[in-house]
Design a protein around this motif. Structure first.
Motif, PDB file in Angstrom:
ATOM      1  N   LEU A 154      10.121   2.529   6.077  1.00 22.77           N
ATOM      2  CA  LEU A 154       8.912   2.725   6.891  1.00 22.77           C
ATOM      3  C   LEU A 154       8.442   1.400   7.491  1.00 22.77           C
ATOM      4  O   LEU A 154       7.983   1.355   8.635  1.00 22.77           O
ATOM      5  N   VAL A 163       4.152   7.314   8.921  1.00 18.63           N
ATOM      6  CA  VAL A 163       4.013   8.147   7.721  1.00 18.63           C
ATOM      7  C   VAL A 163       5.408   8.588   7.280  1.00 18.63           C
ATOM      8  O   VAL A 163       6.225   8.994   8.098  1.00 18.63           O
ATOM      9  N   ILE A 182       3.849  14.729   4.595  1.00 15.62           N
ATOM     10  CA  ILE A 182       3.797  13.326   4.158  1.00 15.62           C
ATOM     11  C   ILE A 182       3.985  13.302   2.645  1.00 15.62           C
ATOM     12  O   ILE A 182       3.271  13.981   1.916  1.00 15.62           O
ATOM     13  N   VAL A 234       3.126   5.502   3.285  1.00 17.11           N
ATOM     14  CA  VAL A 234       2.699   5.284   4.664  1.00 17.11           C
ATOM     15  C   VAL A 234       2.543   3.786   4.923  1.00 17.11           C
ATOM     16  O   VAL A 234       2.385   2.997   3.989  1.00 17.11           O
ATOM     17  N   THR A 288      -5.680  11.659   5.234  1.00 19.90           N
ATOM     18  CA  THR A 288      -5.027  12.458   6.286  1.00 19.90           C
ATOM     19  C   THR A 288      -5.871  12.493   7.559  1.00 19.90           C
ATOM     20  O   THR A 288      -5.330  12.458   8.661  1.00 19.90           O
ATOM     21  N   MET A 342      -5.296   9.357   9.516  1.00 21.18           N
ATOM     22  CA  MET A 342      -3.931   9.295  10.051  1.00 21.18           C
ATOM     23  C   MET A 342      -3.784  10.289  11.202  1.00 21.18           C
ATOM     24  O   MET A 342      -3.094  10.011  12.188  1.00 21.18           O
ATOM     25  N   LEU A 367       1.049   6.834  16.051  1.00 18.60           N
ATOM     26  CA  LEU A 367       1.630   7.171  14.748  1.00 18.60           C
ATOM     27  C   LEU A 367       3.059   7.690  14.877  1.00 18.60           C
ATOM     28  O   LEU A 367       3.354   8.524  15.726  1.00 18.60           O
ATOM     29  N   ALA A 387       6.287   9.413  12.589  1.00 16.89           N
ATOM     30  CA  ALA A 387       6.680  10.043  11.317  1.00 16.89           C
ATOM     31  C   ALA A 387       8.130   9.641  11.068  1.00 16.89           C
ATOM     32  O   ALA A 387       8.961   9.697  11.979  1.00 16.89           O
TER      33      ALA A 387
END
Ligand code: UTP
Length: 291
Positions: A145, A157, A203, A207, A232, A235, A244, A246
């Protein structure tokens, strides 16, 4: 910008694993021979993160003791050739990283726990490793990440696909493909109802966030009059602002916050354990044959 600091929130009440977590923090429940939180600190260290803040609360002093020296124990083991390896393992825990502790004085949710770490983090992106999620992976999950954060300059995330039943207990993400394992994340819905499920990506405990989340968290925490403020929500705001990513990380994740997760972790790690792996495999085979 390189990610150098991490927060491990470990101040939850652990109600799903009571009564085990009544006097022992759930983060200290073991997987074979190490407490869950040691696997998590080791993951951060393996990803090059050396400054780690663990958020605790009343009754979680055992976590601090675990990452400190235990002089009487170490003295007792020292000089005994048969105990040399175990002494080394005990001493190593105290020298793993720069581990700091801070108490979350009220259980106001994960968003509030992260806000407690604001002055420790300052003005740089930081990693968050949930204290009850253990991820076993050759390439540390949080490192995967961090690299995505450094590459795309956005919050990240860590996600994996789960079943439709599981997603209702976690959160669901609205994602579109970006590159390899990375996706753009546009929105997140906490504990979605059937009709709110946007994908089966949830998730799972890791993170990386930019420092701009702190004023957002502050505003969110100020808004709640009771209950918890979920991370959350913040985010999800980042996602709607196009900030953001993923990342479908590689690794096996164990939920140490529930009883079945604890048993799966112990079973699978024990099967590969250098000391007891072979014996445990035999035992499992015999047991399975008798079921
Ligand atoms: P969870 O919601 O899974 O933990 O939070 P919990 O509250 O301990 O769980 P149950 O439902 O009572 O069993 C995810 C992570 O956030 C931390 C927890 O310790 C866990 O690592 N957390 C949660 C905090 O640090 N502070 C909080 O106020 C809430």
């Amino acid at each position: 910008m390189k990610v150098k600091k991490a927060i491990i929130p470990a101040a939850g009440l652990g109600t799903r694993v009571l009564p085990a977590s009544k006097a022992v923090p759930k983060e200290m429940l073991n997987i074979v021979d190490k407490p869950a939180i040691q696997y998590i600190v080791e993951e951060a260290v393996a990803a090059g993160i050396e400054d780690i803040l663990i958020i605790t609360n009343r009754g979680k002093g055992a976590i601090e003791d675990h990452f400190d020296h235990a002089f009487e124990l170490e003295c007792g083991l020292r000089g005994n050739p048969a105990k040399e390896k175990i002494l080394q393992q005990v001493e190593e825990v105290a020298n793993l990283a720069n581990v700091y502790f801070l108490r979350q004085k009220e259980t106001k949710g994960l968003g509030h726990a992260i806000l407690c770490g604001r002055s420790f983090i300052g003005d740089e992106p930081f990693a968050v490793l949930y204290g009850d999620d253990v991820i076993i992976s050759e390439d540390p999950a949080i490192g995967q990440l961090c690299r995505a954060c450094e590459k795309y300059g956005k919050g990240v995330v860590g996600v994996q696909e789960v079943t439709r039943e599981q997603i209702k207990l976690y959160c669901s993400l609205d994602v579109t493909p970006l590159e390899g394992r990375a996706m753009n994340c546009h929105n997140i819905i906490e504990k979605p109802k059937d009709e709110e499920i946007m994908s089966l990506y949830a998730i799972l405990g890791r993170v990386v966030l930019p420092p701009e989340v702190f004023p957002m968290l502050e505003e969110g925490v100020a808004r709640i009059t009771q209950g918890e403020f979920y991370l959350t929500e913040t985010m999800s705001d980042l996602g709607r602002a196009g900030k953001l990513i993923a990342y479908d990380f590689e690794g096996v994740r164990y939920d140490m916050g529930n009883k079945l997760g604890i048993m799966k972790a112990n079973c699978e790690v024990a099967l590969k354990h250098p000391e007891i792996g072979a014996g445990f495999r035999e035992y499992v085979k015999q047991l399975a044959a008798s079921l």
